[in-house]
Design a protein around this motif. Structure first.
Motif, PDB file in Angstrom:
ATOM      1  N   ASP A 173       8.003  65.614   3.378  1.00  8.76           N
ATOM      2  CA  ASP A 173       9.199  65.528   2.535  1.00  8.76           C
ATOM      3  C   ASP A 173       9.132  66.449   1.319  1.00  8.76           C
ATOM      4  O   ASP A 173      10.007  66.392   0.445  1.00  8.76           O
ATOM      5  CB  ASP A 173       9.415  64.088   2.061  1.00  8.76           C
ATOM      6  CG  ASP A 173       9.777  63.157   3.208  1.00  8.76           C
ATOM      7  OD1 ASP A 173      10.161  63.653   4.274  1.00  8.76           O
ATOM      8  OD2 ASP A 173       9.670  61.924   3.033  1.00  8.76           O
ATOM      9  N   LYS A 230      12.932  54.243  -0.570  1.00  6.47           N
ATOM     10  CA  LYS A 230      11.831  53.791   0.286  1.00  6.47           C
ATOM     11  C   LYS A 230      11.538  52.315   0.048  1.00  6.47           C
ATOM     12  O   LYS A 230      11.268  51.555   0.990  1.00  6.47           O
ATOM     13  CB  LYS A 230      10.583  54.629   0.009  1.00  6.47           C
ATOM     14  CG  LYS A 230      10.701  56.099   0.394  1.00  6.47           C
ATOM     15  CD  LYS A 230      10.936  56.270   1.877  1.00  6.47           C
ATOM     16  CE  LYS A 230      10.951  57.735   2.266  1.00  6.47           C
ATOM     17  NZ  LYS A 230      11.250  57.922   3.708  1.00  6.47           N
ATOM     18  N   SER A 256      10.497  60.841   5.434  1.00 14.94           N
ATOM     19  CA  SER A 256      11.857  60.888   5.983  1.00 14.94           C
ATOM     20  C   SER A 256      12.020  61.996   7.005  1.00 14.94           C
ATOM     21  O   SER A 256      12.739  61.855   7.996  1.00 14.94           O
ATOM     22  CB  SER A 256      12.873  61.111   4.852  1.00 14.94           C
ATOM     23  OG  SER A 256      12.769  60.104   3.873  1.00 14.94           O
TER      24      SER A 256
END
Length: 284
Positions: A67, A126, A240
Protein backbone atom coordinates in the motif's frame (compact mmCIF):
# COMPACT_ATOMS: atom_id res chain seq x y z
CA UNK A 1 26.78 14.77 11.34
CA UNK A 2 25.81 14.94 15.00
CA UNK A 3 27.12 11.81 16.61
CA UNK A 4 25.15 10.54 19.60
CA UNK A 5 26.80 7.40 20.86
CA UNK A 6 28.94 4.46 19.75
CA UNK A 7 28.26 0.79 20.37
CA UNK A 8 30.13 -2.38 19.58
CA UNK A 9 28.02 -5.30 18.47
CA UNK A 10 29.22 -8.92 18.37
CA UNK A 11 27.57 -10.82 15.54
CA UNK A 12 27.87 -14.53 14.84
CA UNK A 13 28.63 -15.29 11.20
CA UNK A 14 29.28 -18.53 9.40
CA UNK A 15 32.93 -19.25 8.61
CA UNK A 16 34.30 -19.43 5.08
CA UNK A 17 34.21 -22.27 2.57
CA UNK A 18 37.18 -24.12 4.10
CA UNK A 19 35.38 -24.29 7.44
CA UNK A 20 32.19 -25.40 5.67
CA UNK A 21 34.04 -28.27 4.00
CA UNK A 22 35.49 -29.33 7.34
CA UNK A 23 32.02 -29.19 8.91
CA UNK A 24 30.62 -31.40 6.17
CA UNK A 25 33.33 -33.95 6.87
CA UNK A 26 32.64 -33.82 10.59
CA UNK A 27 28.93 -34.23 9.97
CA UNK A 28 29.58 -37.38 7.93
CA UNK A 29 31.69 -38.67 10.81
CA UNK A 30 28.77 -38.12 13.20
CA UNK A 31 29.87 -34.79 14.63
CA UNK A 32 27.32 -31.99 15.08
CA UNK A 33 29.88 -29.30 15.88
CA UNK A 34 29.88 -26.07 13.89
CA UNK A 35 32.63 -23.53 13.54
CA UNK A 36 31.65 -19.92 14.21
CA UNK A 37 33.65 -16.76 14.23
CA UNK A 38 32.83 -13.53 16.03
CA UNK A 39 32.91 -10.37 13.93
CA UNK A 40 33.04 -7.01 15.71
CA UNK A 41 30.76 -4.47 14.06
CA UNK A 42 31.07 -0.83 15.09
CA UNK A 43 28.00 1.30 14.61
CA UNK A 44 27.04 4.77 15.74
CA UNK A 45 23.87 6.71 16.50
CA UNK A 46 23.24 10.03 14.77
CA UNK A 47 20.56 12.70 14.60
CA UNK A 48 18.43 12.47 11.41
CA UNK A 49 19.92 14.53 8.57
CA UNK A 50 18.82 15.48 5.01
CA UNK A 51 21.42 13.06 3.62
CA UNK A 52 19.31 10.24 5.11
CA UNK A 53 16.25 11.08 2.97
CA UNK A 54 16.45 8.31 0.36
CA UNK A 55 17.41 5.54 2.79
CA UNK A 56 14.58 6.50 5.13
CA UNK A 57 12.09 6.55 2.26
CA UNK A 58 13.19 3.07 1.13
CA UNK A 59 12.70 1.69 4.64
CA UNK A 60 9.27 3.32 4.91
CA UNK A 61 8.26 1.81 1.57
CA UNK A 62 8.94 -1.57 3.12
CA UNK A 63 6.96 -0.62 6.20
CA UNK A 64 3.84 0.30 4.21
CA UNK A 65 4.30 -2.68 1.92
CA UNK A 66 1.94 -3.12 -1.03
CA UNK A 67 0.00 0.00 0.00
CA UNK A 68 3.06 2.30 -0.06
CA UNK A 69 1.88 4.06 -3.22
CA UNK A 70 -1.19 5.32 -1.33
CA UNK A 71 0.97 7.54 0.87
CA UNK A 72 3.06 10.66 0.33
CA UNK A 73 6.24 9.07 1.68
CA UNK A 74 8.47 11.91 0.48
CA UNK A 75 6.36 14.32 2.52
CA UNK A 76 6.49 11.94 5.46
CA UNK A 77 10.30 11.84 5.40
CA UNK A 78 10.36 15.63 5.14
CA UNK A 79 8.29 15.82 8.35
CA UNK A 80 10.69 13.45 10.10
CA UNK A 81 13.74 15.42 9.00
CA UNK A 82 12.14 18.73 10.01
CA UNK A 83 12.50 17.70 13.67
CA UNK A 84 16.20 16.75 13.55
CA UNK A 85 16.67 16.84 17.33
CA UNK A 86 14.13 14.03 17.77
CA UNK A 87 14.95 10.44 16.89
CA UNK A 88 18.06 8.53 15.84
CA UNK A 89 19.63 6.84 12.86
CA UNK A 90 22.15 3.98 12.99
CA UNK A 91 25.15 3.93 10.68
CA UNK A 92 28.23 1.79 10.35
CA UNK A 93 31.58 3.52 10.69
CA UNK A 94 32.51 5.26 7.45
CA UNK A 95 29.08 4.77 5.85
CA UNK A 96 26.72 7.70 5.21
CA UNK A 97 23.59 5.57 4.70
CA UNK A 98 21.48 4.74 7.79
CA UNK A 99 20.67 1.07 8.35
CA UNK A 100 17.97 1.82 10.93
CA UNK A 101 16.07 4.75 12.34
CA UNK A 102 13.59 5.40 15.13
CA UNK A 103 11.52 8.53 15.61
CA UNK A 104 8.02 9.81 16.39
CA UNK A 105 5.65 12.34 14.80
CA UNK A 106 2.90 14.25 16.60
CA UNK A 107 -0.36 13.30 14.86
CA UNK A 108 -2.17 16.29 16.40
CA UNK A 109 0.39 18.97 15.56
CA UNK A 110 0.74 17.63 12.00
CA UNK A 111 -2.96 16.80 11.58
CA UNK A 112 -3.25 19.12 8.57
CA UNK A 113 -0.26 17.57 6.78
CA UNK A 114 -1.13 15.22 3.93
CA UNK A 115 1.02 12.24 5.07
CA UNK A 116 -0.53 12.23 8.56
CA UNK A 117 -4.05 12.66 7.18
CA UNK A 118 -3.45 9.69 4.86
CA UNK A 119 -2.13 7.44 7.62
CA UNK A 120 -4.92 8.39 10.05
CA UNK A 121 -7.68 7.76 7.50
CA UNK A 122 -6.02 4.51 6.45
CA UNK A 123 -5.81 3.17 10.00
CA UNK A 124 -9.39 4.16 10.83
CA UNK A 125 -10.65 2.29 7.74
CA UNK A 126 -8.61 -0.77 8.67
CA UNK A 127 -9.82 -0.57 12.28
CA UNK A 128 -13.43 -0.31 11.09
CA UNK A 129 -13.07 -3.59 9.20
CA UNK A 130 -11.80 -5.19 12.41
CA UNK A 131 -14.59 -3.70 14.51
CA UNK A 132 -12.31 -1.53 16.65
CA UNK A 133 -12.67 1.85 14.95
CA UNK A 134 -14.45 3.40 17.96
CA UNK A 135 -11.48 2.62 20.23
CA UNK A 136 -8.95 4.02 17.76
CA UNK A 137 -11.10 7.11 17.10
CA UNK A 138 -11.32 7.71 20.84
CA UNK A 139 -7.52 7.65 21.09
CA UNK A 140 -7.04 9.90 18.04
CA UNK A 141 -9.63 12.43 19.24
CA UNK A 142 -8.68 12.52 22.92
CA UNK A 143 -7.11 15.72 24.33
CA UNK A 144 -3.75 14.00 24.83
CA UNK A 145 -1.36 13.99 21.88
CA UNK A 146 -0.71 10.82 19.87
CA UNK A 147 2.76 9.95 18.67
CA UNK A 148 3.17 7.97 15.44
CA UNK A 149 6.21 5.83 16.17
CA UNK A 150 8.51 4.69 13.35
CA UNK A 151 11.01 1.92 14.08
CA UNK A 152 12.57 0.80 10.80
CA UNK A 153 15.72 -1.10 9.91
CA UNK A 154 17.20 -3.22 7.16
CA UNK A 155 16.95 -6.98 7.43
CA UNK A 156 20.49 -7.67 8.67
CA UNK A 157 20.47 -4.95 11.36
CA UNK A 158 20.24 -6.67 14.79
CA UNK A 159 17.23 -5.84 17.01
CA UNK A 160 19.61 -4.92 19.85
CA UNK A 161 19.78 -1.36 18.46
CA UNK A 162 16.12 -0.70 19.27
CA UNK A 163 16.34 -0.44 23.07
CA UNK A 164 19.06 2.27 23.13
CA UNK A 165 17.32 4.20 20.33
CA UNK A 166 13.99 4.11 22.18
CA UNK A 167 15.67 5.15 25.43
CA UNK A 168 17.35 8.09 23.68
CA UNK A 169 14.03 9.04 22.08
CA UNK A 170 12.25 9.22 25.43
CA UNK A 171 15.07 11.36 26.84
CA UNK A 172 14.88 13.70 23.82
CA UNK A 173 11.11 14.03 24.23
CA UNK A 174 11.56 14.95 27.90
CA UNK A 175 14.09 17.64 26.97
CA UNK A 176 11.79 18.97 24.24
CA UNK A 177 8.81 19.15 26.61
CA UNK A 178 10.98 21.01 29.14
CA UNK A 179 11.69 23.54 26.37
CA UNK A 180 7.97 23.98 25.73
CA UNK A 181 7.79 21.90 22.55
CA UNK A 182 4.70 19.71 21.80
CA UNK A 183 6.12 16.26 22.46
CA UNK A 184 4.17 15.17 25.53
CA UNK A 185 2.38 12.14 24.15
CA UNK A 186 -0.48 10.28 25.81
CA UNK A 187 -0.32 7.34 23.41
CA UNK A 188 2.12 5.95 20.85
CA UNK A 189 1.01 4.13 17.69
CA UNK A 190 3.33 1.60 16.03
CA UNK A 191 2.69 -0.33 12.82
CA UNK A 192 4.43 -3.68 13.25
CA UNK A 193 5.21 -5.86 10.18
CA UNK A 194 3.83 -9.39 10.45
CA UNK A 195 3.80 -12.63 8.52
CA UNK A 196 0.98 -15.12 8.69
CA UNK A 197 1.82 -18.77 8.06
CA UNK A 198 -1.08 -20.81 6.75
CA UNK A 199 -1.58 -24.49 6.08
CA UNK A 200 -2.11 -25.72 2.53
CA UNK A 201 -4.38 -28.63 1.55
CA UNK A 202 -5.64 -30.09 -1.72
CA UNK A 203 -9.11 -29.05 -2.80
CA UNK A 204 -11.95 -31.57 -3.02
CA UNK A 205 -11.20 -32.31 -6.67
CA UNK A 206 -7.50 -32.89 -6.13
CA UNK A 207 -6.53 -29.73 -7.99
CA UNK A 208 -4.41 -26.78 -6.94
CA UNK A 209 -3.68 -26.30 -3.26
CA UNK A 210 -5.52 -23.65 -1.28
CA UNK A 211 -4.35 -21.83 1.82
CA UNK A 212 -6.55 -22.74 4.77
CA UNK A 213 -6.46 -23.95 8.37
CA UNK A 214 -5.29 -22.19 11.53
CA UNK A 215 -2.93 -19.27 11.00
CA UNK A 216 0.35 -18.77 12.84
CA UNK A 217 1.34 -15.11 13.21
CA UNK A 218 4.98 -14.06 13.49
CA UNK A 219 6.58 -10.63 13.83
CA UNK A 220 9.11 -9.58 11.21
CA UNK A 221 10.90 -7.53 13.91
CA UNK A 222 11.82 -9.55 17.00
CA UNK A 223 11.38 -6.58 19.35
CA UNK A 224 7.70 -6.12 18.44
CA UNK A 225 6.84 -9.33 20.27
CA UNK A 226 7.96 -7.68 23.52
CA UNK A 227 6.40 -4.33 22.65
CA UNK A 228 3.02 -6.06 22.24
CA UNK A 229 3.14 -7.05 25.93
CA UNK A 230 2.64 -3.37 26.81
CA UNK A 231 -0.03 -2.50 24.22
CA UNK A 232 -3.36 -1.20 25.51
CA UNK A 233 -4.99 -1.77 22.09
CA UNK A 234 -4.12 -3.66 18.92
CA UNK A 235 -5.59 -4.93 15.68
CA UNK A 236 -4.35 -6.74 12.58
CA UNK A 237 -4.93 -5.67 8.99
CA UNK A 238 -4.06 -6.75 5.47
CA UNK A 239 -2.80 -4.62 2.62
CA UNK A 240 -5.53 -3.12 0.43
CA UNK A 241 -3.56 -3.52 -2.79
CA UNK A 242 -2.09 -6.95 -2.16
CA UNK A 243 -2.77 -9.31 -5.06
CA UNK A 244 -0.06 -11.77 -4.19
CA UNK A 245 -0.70 -15.35 -3.19
CA UNK A 246 1.04 -16.27 0.05
CA UNK A 247 4.66 -17.12 -0.69
CA UNK A 248 5.71 -20.74 -0.38
CA UNK A 249 9.04 -22.52 -0.37
CA UNK A 250 8.21 -24.39 -3.57
CA UNK A 251 5.27 -25.91 -5.40
CA UNK A 252 5.23 -28.85 -3.00
CA UNK A 253 5.36 -26.75 0.20
CA UNK A 254 2.80 -27.37 2.92
CA UNK A 255 2.78 -23.80 4.19
CA UNK A 256 2.88 -20.25 2.85
CA UNK A 257 3.65 -16.79 4.24
CA UNK A 258 1.31 -13.83 3.78
CA UNK A 259 2.53 -10.34 4.80
CA UNK A 260 0.28 -8.24 7.05
CA UNK A 261 0.53 -5.58 9.75
CA UNK A 262 -0.45 -5.22 13.41
CA UNK A 263 -1.26 -1.80 14.84
CA UNK A 264 -0.05 -1.49 18.44
CA UNK A 265 -1.09 1.35 20.77
CA UNK A 266 1.07 1.96 23.85
CA UNK A 267 0.17 4.32 26.70
CA UNK A 268 2.91 6.67 27.89
CA UNK A 269 2.86 5.11 31.38
CA UNK A 270 4.19 1.84 29.90
CA UNK A 271 7.27 3.30 28.21
CA UNK A 272 9.75 2.93 31.12
CA UNK A 273 8.78 -0.73 31.64
CA UNK A 274 8.82 -1.36 27.89
CA UNK A 275 12.36 -0.01 27.56
CA UNK A 276 13.50 -2.10 30.54
CA UNK A 277 11.93 -5.18 28.94
CA UNK A 278 13.72 -4.58 25.64
CA UNK A 279 17.04 -3.94 27.39
CA UNK A 280 16.66 -7.24 29.26
CA UNK A 281 15.35 -9.35 26.38
CA UNK A 282 17.65 -7.88 23.71
CA UNK A 283 20.82 -7.19 25.67
CA UNK A 284 23.72 -5.77 23.63
Amino acid sequence: MSRKRTHDSDKEMDSGSEDSSRQDSEAEAGSDSEEKEIVDVDFEFFDPKPIDFHSMKRMLMGSFGDDAEDFNLSGLVDLILSQNTIGSTVKFEGDDDPYAFLTVLNMHVHADKEPIQQIKDYLLKKAEKRGVSSKLSEIFNAPGHVGLLFSERVVNMPPQVVAPMLKMLVEELEWAVADGEPYEFEHYVLLAPMYRETEAIDDDEGGAKKRTGPAIDAYAHAEDEFIEEFACAKFDYKFSRSKRVAESRNSFADTGLAPSRRCLVIHKSKMPALIARLESALAM
